[in-house]
Scaffold this active site. Structure first.
Site, PDB file in Angstrom:
ATOM      1  N   ARG A   1      70.188 -81.537  74.808  1.00 43.66           N
ATOM      2  CA  ARG A   1      68.871 -81.642  75.451  1.00 43.66           C
ATOM      3  C   ARG A   1      68.381 -83.088  75.303  1.00 43.66           C
ATOM      4  O   ARG A   1      68.236 -83.582  74.188  1.00 43.66           O
ATOM      5  CB  ARG A   1      67.930 -80.683  74.712  1.00 43.66           C
ATOM      6  CG  ARG A   1      66.599 -80.432  75.329  1.00 43.66           C
ATOM      7  CD  ARG A   1      66.100 -79.073  74.915  1.00 43.66           C
ATOM      8  NE  ARG A   1      66.924 -78.073  75.564  1.00 43.66           N
ATOM      9  CZ  ARG A   1      66.748 -77.653  76.811  1.00 43.66           C
ATOM     10  NH1 ARG A   1      65.764 -78.117  77.528  1.00 43.66           N
ATOM     11  NH2 ARG A   1      67.547 -76.754  77.333  1.00 43.66           N
TER      12      ARG A   1
ATOM     13  N   THR B   1      68.319 -85.965  83.067  1.00 45.11           N
ATOM     14  CA  THR B   1      68.435 -85.232  81.816  1.00 45.11           C
ATOM     15  C   THR B   1      69.923 -85.200  81.477  1.00 45.11           C
ATOM     16  O   THR B   1      70.766 -85.453  82.343  1.00 45.11           O
ATOM     17  CB  THR B   1      67.954 -83.770  81.953  1.00 45.11           C
ATOM     18  OG1 THR B   1      68.637 -83.169  83.057  1.00 45.11           O
ATOM     19  CG2 THR B   1      66.459 -83.698  82.201  1.00 45.11           C
TER      20      THR B   1
ATOM     21  N   TYR C   1      65.302 -93.470  60.850  1.00 46.37           N
ATOM     22  CA  TYR C   1      64.395 -94.098  61.821  1.00 46.37           C
ATOM     23  C   TYR C   1      65.089 -95.306  62.426  1.00 46.37           C
ATOM     24  O   TYR C   1      65.724 -96.079  61.704  1.00 46.37           O
ATOM     25  CB  TYR C   1      63.072 -94.521  61.157  1.00 46.37           C
ATOM     26  CG  TYR C   1      61.923 -93.708  61.699  1.00 46.37           C
ATOM     27  CD1 TYR C   1      61.521 -93.863  63.025  1.00 46.37           C
ATOM     28  CD2 TYR C   1      61.277 -92.758  60.919  1.00 46.37           C
ATOM     29  CE1 TYR C   1      60.504 -93.093  63.547  1.00 46.37           C
ATOM     30  CE2 TYR C   1      60.261 -91.984  61.445  1.00 46.37           C
ATOM     31  CZ  TYR C   1      59.879 -92.161  62.769  1.00 46.37           C
ATOM     32  OH  TYR C   1      58.884 -91.397  63.308  1.00 46.37           O
TER      33      TYR C   1
ATOM     34  N   LYS D   1      71.492 -80.502  81.766  1.00 43.32           N
ATOM     35  CA  LYS D   1      71.626 -79.545  82.875  1.00 43.32           C
ATOM     36  C   LYS D   1      73.083 -79.569  83.349  1.00 43.32           C
ATOM     37  O   LYS D   1      73.961 -79.252  82.566  1.00 43.32           O
ATOM     38  CB  LYS D   1      70.636 -79.905  83.984  1.00 43.32           C
ATOM     39  CG  LYS D   1      69.164 -79.931  83.521  1.00 43.32           C
ATOM     40  CD  LYS D   1      68.250 -80.127  84.727  1.00 43.32           C
ATOM     41  CE  LYS D   1      66.932 -80.767  84.421  1.00 43.32           C
ATOM     42  NZ  LYS D   1      65.903 -79.933  83.873  1.00 43.32           N
TER      43      LYS D   1
ATOM     44  N   GLU E   1      63.629 -97.302  65.420  1.00 49.15           N
ATOM     45  CA  GLU E   1      62.881 -97.872  66.550  1.00 49.15           C
ATOM     46  C   GLU E   1      63.455 -99.231  66.925  1.00 49.15           C
ATOM     47  O   GLU E   1      63.862-100.002  66.056  1.00 49.15           O
ATOM     48  CB  GLU E   1      61.402 -98.026  66.178  1.00 49.15           C
ATOM     49  CG  GLU E   1      60.660 -96.716  66.249  1.00 49.15           C
ATOM     50  CD  GLU E   1      59.260 -96.813  65.673  1.00 49.15           C
ATOM     51  OE1 GLU E   1      58.848 -97.906  65.257  1.00 49.15           O
ATOM     52  OE2 GLU E   1      58.600 -95.765  65.626  1.00 49.15           O
TER      53      GLU E   1
ATOM     54  N   ASP F   1      65.646 -89.524  90.490  1.00 59.41           N
ATOM     55  CA  ASP F   1      65.695 -88.624  89.343  1.00 59.41           C
ATOM     56  C   ASP F   1      66.837 -87.636  89.610  1.00 59.41           C
ATOM     57  O   ASP F   1      66.689 -86.705  90.404  1.00 59.41           O
ATOM     58  CB  ASP F   1      64.342 -87.901  89.220  1.00 59.41           C
ATOM     59  CG  ASP F   1      64.314 -86.900  88.081  1.00 59.41           C
ATOM     60  OD1 ASP F   1      65.381 -86.619  87.510  1.00 59.41           O
ATOM     61  OD2 ASP F   1      63.216 -86.385  87.775  1.00 59.41           O
TER      62      ASP F   1
HETATM   63  N1  PLP Z   1      63.254 -84.167  86.447  1.00 58.81           N
HETATM   64  C1  PLP Z   1      63.679 -83.107  87.154  1.00 58.81           C
HETATM   65  C2  PLP Z   1      64.136 -83.306  88.573  1.00 58.81           C
HETATM   66  C3  PLP Z   1      63.698 -81.839  86.573  1.00 58.81           C
HETATM   67  O1  PLP Z   1      64.102 -80.781  87.274  1.00 58.81           O
HETATM   68  C4  PLP Z   1      63.259 -81.692  85.227  1.00 58.81           C
HETATM   69  C5  PLP Z   1      63.229 -80.389  84.536  1.00 58.81           C
HETATM   70  O2  PLP Z   1      63.475 -79.356  84.968  1.00 58.81           O
HETATM   71  C6  PLP Z   1      62.805 -82.829  84.553  1.00 58.81           C
HETATM   72  C7  PLP Z   1      62.816 -84.042  85.184  1.00 58.81           C
HETATM   73  C8  PLP Z   1      62.251 -82.736  83.164  1.00 58.81           C
HETATM   74  O3  PLP Z   1      63.233 -82.564  82.214  1.00 58.81           O
HETATM   75  P1  PLP Z   1      62.830 -82.216  80.695  1.00 58.81           P
HETATM   76  O4  PLP Z   1      62.478 -80.779  80.678  1.00 58.81           O
HETATM   77  O5  PLP Z   1      64.046 -82.556  79.916  1.00 58.81           O
HETATM   78  O6  PLP Z   1      61.674 -83.112  80.330  1.00 58.81           O
END
Ligand code: PLP
Length: 482
Positions: free
Chosen positions: A283, A274, A68, A277, A70, A245
């Site tokens: 992940r 993320t 843990y 990808k 945090e 994002d």
């Molecule tokens: N943001 C975008 C642009 C995405 O395409 C995705 C997932 O496909 C996410 C966030 C969410 O990612 P996660 O599935 O890891 O929560």
């Protein structure tokens, strides 16, 4: 294969690991073997998936999971976190160096979590901190109940402007099924109805009318580059925080395919991503930000996140270290070149694709030109060993469930070693399958958006052709599970 690893060492590691797992729960060991066999045997074109290196995967299977931790680096609510500090620091330093970011927070468990951390940080920095100061307090716990009520009312006044879902935006960008749609009053910008391209004048007009607190850029299914310098100008004109994002295209930013005006980290206040990808890591999620947002971002755990996952942060460090190698830039360039080959191969054979091209890692096929819904096309392709996902297209007549599009991406097969000729062949297989698919009726004789029939022989022929490509570009070559 474009992944760096030693097959003999990896084979030994996996064989021994599977023995240990098998002795406790053979079903799980069987599923692990089955998953590798399945992944080796299919053309994986899901734009959000990839194949992580054995070093990344093996890092996750360790006792770094058992702690843990945090809090933040050097400031934990649990004793004995020195090794977690080491891996979190390593991941954050690699991320800062790779992306040129002033601050990196590597604890988010996923992309959705990273966005939630970012949203709270923006609210805290833009609304909560000034409101607390007005009440002579540093933390909400210092406030009287009455003052907290006043602050809550201030927190209710939030607006976010993001890309619409059918133009390729993501649910977490302020849409109702996600908590972001409840935290924010949301408005969307779309794409030009003729070209399918992002219309910056429309974004500017919407921003001036709506005056958002947050301007969100980034997408899941838009096949083009975004000019983040222009988005920052628009955000500045209306006093908004620019949040990007980059979950989908982080690998292209890391690999220096998106530079200058197209590099989100150089222009946004806050960038989320993320790591699994196009970045090809474990992940997970991550937030990069300008210094003024850093304190609020670092409060992600326990504000919205559960305890940090030491094993995944360690794997993030390994993956981002890999992405700092020159070979990753070659990989990212190949991802983009392969997407162009795929798009051109599809269009040359008569398929319609959204925006008539691509500038990133993905292509969105408009399958109405084959008389199909996205659901029918996705299923027919899957029957033939081609794994894709259906996706809405702008102004989709079939809605978000059946859709009229199929989204395909190049990151995974590029990791396998596919080149532009291979992707041209993939385009041919896709067009062959879709051309041989007819919509079918329900058992009651009504038209169905899900049922379809495939012409005889197509499935076998496509599997055979796909196998040739897969065998020429083996997944994790030399890894033998024994
Ligand atoms: N943001 C975008 C642009 C995405 O395409 C995705 C997932 O496909 C996410 C966030 C969410 O990612 P996660 O599935 O890891 O929560």
């Amino acid at each position: 294969m474009s992944l760096p690893f030693d097959p003999t060492a990896a084979s030994t590691a996996y064989q021994q690991a599977l023995k240990v797992i098998e002795s406790v729960e053979p079903t799980v060991a069987g599923a692990i073997r089955g998953e590798l066999a399945d992944q080796r045997a299919s053309l994986k074109l899901i734009a959000s998936e990839n194949y992580a290196s054995p070093a990344v995967l093996l890092t996750m299977g360790t006792w770094m999971s058992d702690k843990y931790a945090e809090g933040t680096i050097g400031h934990r609510f649990y004793a004995g976190c020195q090794n977690i500090d080491t891996v979190e620091q390593a991941a954050a330093e690699h991320a800062k160096a790779l992306f040129g970011a002033p601050h990196a927070y590597v604890q988010p468990h996923s992309g959705i979590d990273a966005n939630l951390v970012a949203f709270w940080a923006i609210l805290a920095q833009r609304i909560e901190a000034p409101a607390l100061a007005e009440h002579g307090a540093k933390h909400v716990n210092d406030l009287s109940d009455a003052d907290w009520e006043t602050l809550r009312r201030a927190l209710g006044n939030q607006r976010a402007l993001g890309m619409s879902l059918d133009a390729g935006g993501h649910l977490t960008h302020g849409f109702r099924p996600n908590i972001s749609g409840k935290m924010f009053e949301q408005r969307s910008y779309g794409t030009d109805p003729m070209t399918g391209l992002l219309d910056y004048d429309q974004v500017r007009k919407a921003a001036h009318e709506f005056k958002p607190l947050v301007l969100i850029a980034g997408y899941s299914a838009y096949p083009r580059k975004v000019n983040f310098a222009t988005m920052r100008e628009i955000a500045d004109e209306v006093g908004a925080t620019l949040m990007v994002d980059m979950a989908h295209f982080a690998g292209l930013v890391a690999g220096k395919v998106f530079t200058g005006d197209f590099d989100p980290v150089a222009h946004a206040h806050v960038v989320t991503t993320t790591t699994h990808k196009s970045l090809r890591g474990p992940r997970g999620g991550m937030v990069l930000c300008q210094p003024e947002y850093a304190d609020a971002v670092d409060r992600g755990c326990p504000m919205v996140l559960g305890g940090p996952m030491g094993h995944v942060m360690a794997a993030k460090a390994v993956a981002i270290a890999e992405a700092r190698q020159p070979s990753f830039q070659t990989y990212a360039r190949n991802v983009a070149d392969n997407a162009v080959a795929l798009a051109e191969g599809l269009m040359r054979r008569g398929a319609k694709i959204v925006t008539d091209g691509t500038e990133n890692h993905l292509v969105l096929i408009d399958v109405t030109s084959f008389g199909l819904t996205g659901r029918q096309a996705e299923s027919a392709l899957l029957d033939s060993g081609i794994v894709t996902n259906r996706n809405a297209i702008p102004n989709d007549p079939n809605g978000a469930w059946y859709t009229s599009g199929v989204r395909i991406g190049t990151p995974a097969l590029t990791s396998r070693g596919f080149d532009t000729d291979d992707f041209d062949r993939v385009a041919e297989l896709i067009v062959d399958v879709l051309s041989a698919t007819e919509p079918a009726s329900t058992s009651a004789g009504a038209p169905s958006k899900a049922k379809y029939v495939l012409a005889d022989g197509v499935v076998d022929k496509t599997h055979a052709a796909a196998n040739e490509l897969l065998e020429a570009n083996p997944l994790y070559p030399g890894i033998d599970l024994g």
